[in-house]
Design an enzyme around this catalytic site. Sequence first.
Site, PDB file in Angstrom:
ATOM      1  N   TYR A  25       1.399   4.861  -2.560  1.00 25.79           N
ATOM      2  CA  TYR A  25       1.624   6.259  -2.160  1.00 25.79           C
ATOM      3  C   TYR A  25       2.982   6.769  -2.595  1.00 25.79           C
ATOM      4  O   TYR A  25       3.159   7.969  -2.821  1.00 25.79           O
ATOM      5  CB  TYR A  25       1.382   6.439  -0.667  1.00 25.79           C
ATOM      6  CG  TYR A  25      -0.096   6.510  -0.413  1.00 25.79           C
ATOM      7  CD1 TYR A  25      -0.805   7.598  -0.891  1.00 25.79           C
ATOM      8  CD2 TYR A  25      -0.788   5.482   0.190  1.00 25.79           C
ATOM      9  CE1 TYR A  25      -2.167   7.651  -0.752  1.00 25.79           C
ATOM     10  CE2 TYR A  25      -2.146   5.528   0.335  1.00 25.79           C
ATOM     11  CZ  TYR A  25      -2.834   6.618  -0.140  1.00 25.79           C
ATOM     12  OH  TYR A  25      -4.178   6.682  -0.022  1.00 25.79           O
ATOM     13  N   ARG A  81     -10.577 -10.344 -12.429  1.00 21.16           N
ATOM     14  CA  ARG A  81      -9.330  -9.756 -12.916  1.00 21.16           C
ATOM     15  C   ARG A  81      -8.383 -10.916 -13.182  1.00 21.16           C
ATOM     16  O   ARG A  81      -8.632 -12.038 -12.751  1.00 21.16           O
ATOM     17  CB  ARG A  81      -8.756  -8.768 -11.895  1.00 21.16           C
ATOM     18  CG  ARG A  81      -8.220  -9.403 -10.624  1.00 21.16           C
ATOM     19  CD  ARG A  81      -7.760  -8.376  -9.594  1.00 21.16           C
ATOM     20  NE  ARG A  81      -6.410  -7.905  -9.877  1.00 21.16           N
ATOM     21  CZ  ARG A  81      -5.627  -7.291  -8.962  1.00 21.16           C
ATOM     22  NH1 ARG A  81      -6.070  -7.059  -7.731  1.00 21.16           N
ATOM     23  NH2 ARG A  81      -4.420  -6.881  -9.279  1.00 21.16           N
ATOM     24  N   ARG A  82      -7.314 -10.666 -13.894  1.00 18.87           N
ATOM     25  CA  ARG A  82      -6.237 -11.634 -14.147  1.00 18.87           C
ATOM     26  C   ARG A  82      -6.697 -12.911 -14.834  1.00 18.87           C
ATOM     27  O   ARG A  82      -6.062 -13.933 -14.709  1.00 18.87           O
ATOM     28  CB  ARG A  82      -5.568 -12.071 -12.832  1.00 18.87           C
ATOM     29  CG  ARG A  82      -5.095 -10.982 -11.914  1.00 18.87           C
ATOM     30  CD  ARG A  82      -4.237 -11.606 -10.844  1.00 18.87           C
ATOM     31  NE  ARG A  82      -3.826 -10.681  -9.827  1.00 18.87           N
ATOM     32  CZ  ARG A  82      -4.385 -10.605  -8.623  1.00 18.87           C
ATOM     33  NH1 ARG A  82      -5.398 -11.394  -8.314  1.00 18.87           N
ATOM     34  NH2 ARG A  82      -3.929  -9.744  -7.758  1.00 18.87           N
ATOM     35  N   HIS A 126       0.819  -1.198   0.000  1.00 19.65           N
ATOM     36  CA  HIS A 126       0.000   0.000   0.000  1.00 19.65           C
ATOM     37  C   HIS A 126       0.859   1.258   0.000  1.00 19.65           C
ATOM     38  O   HIS A 126       0.573   2.224  -0.700  1.00 19.65           O
ATOM     39  CB  HIS A 126      -1.037   0.049   1.124  1.00 19.65           C
ATOM     40  CG  HIS A 126      -1.902   1.260   0.941  1.00 19.65           C
ATOM     41  ND1 HIS A 126      -2.952   1.294   0.043  1.00 19.65           N
ATOM     42  CD2 HIS A 126      -1.792   2.510   1.427  1.00 19.65           C
ATOM     43  CE1 HIS A 126      -3.452   2.509   0.015  1.00 19.65           C
ATOM     44  NE2 HIS A 126      -2.770   3.264   0.835  1.00 19.65           N
ATOM     45  N   HIS A 151     -10.007   0.435 -10.857  1.00 26.68           N
ATOM     46  CA  HIS A 151      -9.584   1.370  -9.797  1.00 26.68           C
ATOM     47  C   HIS A 151      -8.137   1.812  -9.995  1.00 26.68           C
ATOM     48  O   HIS A 151      -7.829   2.999  -9.998  1.00 26.68           O
ATOM     49  CB  HIS A 151      -9.761   0.700  -8.428  1.00 26.68           C
ATOM     50  CG  HIS A 151      -8.990   1.349  -7.298  1.00 26.68           C
ATOM     51  ND1 HIS A 151      -9.285   2.615  -6.843  1.00 26.68           N
ATOM     52  CD2 HIS A 151      -7.945   0.923  -6.548  1.00 26.68           C
ATOM     53  CE1 HIS A 151      -8.450   2.920  -5.848  1.00 26.68           C
ATOM     54  NE2 HIS A 151      -7.624   1.916  -5.661  1.00 26.68           N
ATOM     55  N   PHE A 152      -7.240   0.849 -10.205  1.00 22.22           N
ATOM     56  CA  PHE A 152      -5.846   1.319 -10.232  1.00 22.22           C
ATOM     57  C   PHE A 152      -5.447   1.892 -11.585  1.00 22.22           C
ATOM     58  O   PHE A 152      -4.410   2.529 -11.686  1.00 22.22           O
ATOM     59  CB  PHE A 152      -4.861   0.288  -9.668  1.00 22.22           C
ATOM     60  CG  PHE A 152      -4.685  -1.004 -10.399  1.00 22.22           C
ATOM     61  CD1 PHE A 152      -4.042  -1.057 -11.614  1.00 22.22           C
ATOM     62  CD2 PHE A 152      -5.095  -2.191  -9.807  1.00 22.22           C
ATOM     63  CE1 PHE A 152      -3.840  -2.266 -12.256  1.00 22.22           C
ATOM     64  CE2 PHE A 152      -4.880  -3.409 -10.442  1.00 22.22           C
ATOM     65  CZ  PHE A 152      -4.261  -3.442 -11.677  1.00 22.22           C
ATOM     66  N   HIS A 153      -6.300   1.706 -12.607  1.00 23.17           N
ATOM     67  CA  HIS A 153      -5.989   2.429 -13.837  1.00 23.17           C
ATOM     68  C   HIS A 153      -6.434   3.887 -13.762  1.00 23.17           C
ATOM     69  O   HIS A 153      -5.909   4.733 -14.481  1.00 23.17           O
ATOM     70  CB  HIS A 153      -6.572   1.714 -15.061  1.00 23.17           C
ATOM     71  CG  HIS A 153      -5.690   0.582 -15.501  1.00 23.17           C
ATOM     72  ND1 HIS A 153      -5.725  -0.655 -14.916  1.00 23.17           N
ATOM     73  CD2 HIS A 153      -4.693   0.527 -16.425  1.00 23.17           C
ATOM     74  CE1 HIS A 153      -4.810  -1.438 -15.476  1.00 23.17           C
ATOM     75  NE2 HIS A 153      -4.163  -0.740 -16.397  1.00 23.17           N
TER      76      HIS A 153
END
Length: 571
Positions: A246, A458-459, A242, A393-395
């Site tokens: 950041y 996913r994946r 995590h 989300h992470f894209h």
Amino acid sequence: MNSIQTTDERLSFRNHQPLLEKDKVVLDRKDAKLVMAHMYVAIVCLILGGLAGLLQTLVRSGTLKLPAGIGYYQILTVHGIILALVLTTFFIMGFQTSAVARTCGPLTALQRKLVWIGFWVMLIGTAMAATMVLLNKATVLYTFYAPLQAHVIFYVGMALVVVGSWISAAGQIMRYAQWRREHKGQKTPLLSYMVTINNVMWIVCSLGVASTVLFQMIPWSLGLVERIDVSLSRTLFWYFGHALVYFWLLPAYMAWYAIVPKIIGATAFSDNLARMSFMLFLFFSIPVGIHHQLVEPGIDVLWKYVQVVLTFMVVIPSLMTAFSLFATFEAYGRKQGAKGILGWFKNLPWGDARFVLPFIGMAAFIPGGAGGLVNASAQMDQVVHNTIWITGHFHLTVATAVILTFFGTMYWLIPHCTGRVMTKSINKLALIQGYMWALGMSIMSGAMHFIGLFGAPRRSTYSEYGGSKVAAEWIPYQVIQAIGGTILFVSIILVVIVFIQLCFFAPKGFEEYPVAEAMDQNQPTYKFVENWKFLIVVTIALILIAYTIPVGQMFIDPPPGAKGFGEGKVW
Ligand code: HAS
Ligand code: CU
């Protein structure tokens, strides 16, 4: 070469204001060379990783079958490692080096040497890991979860990337420490403080991934031990993981707080608030990793709860950032005569790629952050975990908010380092690049979020679910993702064209390294914000509170609460 040339005419497309004497600072040539070395690696990563991404969306949608026995997971590993781990780390180390050199002054020979050594160690590590991935001996994805196992050279390579980044961070921190020694009692330059916070956070968190690699993965892949504790390895990974996100975000925040206001010709809202928010990131970025393990057995529900609470604490500095940015934009707009609640919006410099790209990033971070809040809410995570919602989300976060800010930053940092200037036509190309990214990502990430809610994993590829009725329903959304992915790939080609122009062909001249002043520039900071003993003690205390018992429980056999999913105290 006419160095501080009359840029006013050339830069009229930017709403350019004449430079003040203090804005004419140029990075030392040796430092500029060092920064550029990092940028070249980053752009090569972008090309390779972007291509892998395009192939993935085509395979998932069933449009393409990979040739020559190349596997889907192999290119997925290339994509994740080369973009999320390698590109980011090289860009960040280069940008952070430039930021301390710009605000504290040129690096000393020793500091510069450390950053160079860090660069080479990272590059050698990358080459080792990449070779194994290309040989299909390390198809373990960017999280390299056991029981997926890679060749030992892959793990050693990844460890070298981390060690290299520590050496580089040491060089940057030394420059900051030197400034403090030479200016006793004065407030340090904001950017150098931010760089130091990010580096300290990075060093503390990467101890987690270094220990799982060193003490678990390497002995295991060498066959010295037969098995390793999967729960422990995942927990050590997410202790790091995590804070890793950041580590990507904070350099973008550096640009948002301390650079973008200068680009638009405004004063930043508050130096003090920016430092406070970075301090909170140091405290709360690490003791929250278990929010990636909410559905895992073997971790007591109480500690999942504690880390969910801490996750909501780490949202606060992001909300402070949003507030601060809105305040900067609004104050600036009102000074220009804007009226009403959103009148400032029109007054922003929409023709300047250095501003527009980070701004699109900020806008994307509103839904991106909101999605994060959904993930962090344990009950809702049951719906979205391991679905392609997470990929969506992470894209939005790392692959839009962060990367568009990095591109926008490159668009002035590179010409600054190469002694060239952005022209009207390159700027236009850069703007098109940013808008195409926004379009491609809205389509791709939108489809991912949507179909993730219906359980699309996913994946996984379509062929694994081939023929099943439910998988057939996902196909149209996979095609939409592929359309978005293709637009993104075209945007990547534009980034490369802009990059090459700015490196080798743009006209010679002086491109400013923008650094903003804040409205409270001349007020002192709160002392504790730069009291490193205090910062490190609080950071470690929070880590111990959040992790001692859950990790301790992993050494007890059988782990308490590990009765199975849905039973007893485990979510
Ligand atoms: Fe996340 C999974 C929770 C932020 C990246 N995240 C991931 C993964 C990645 C990632 C890579 O709790 C997948 C890992 C894997 O492979 O399994 N995330 C959060 C939370 C936040 C958050 C609570 N994530 C990020 C950032 C990332 C990132 C940043 C990369 C850079 N995430 C999770 C959770 C999971 C997760 C769970 C695990 C899920 C699972 O089940 O596996 C928050 O920190 C977000 C706070 C942000 C905000 C937004 C503030 C808005 C700002 C912009 C202002 C805009 C302006 C412009 C001024 C509250 C600062 C004005 C614009 C106009 C248009 C007017
Ligand atoms: Cu997280």
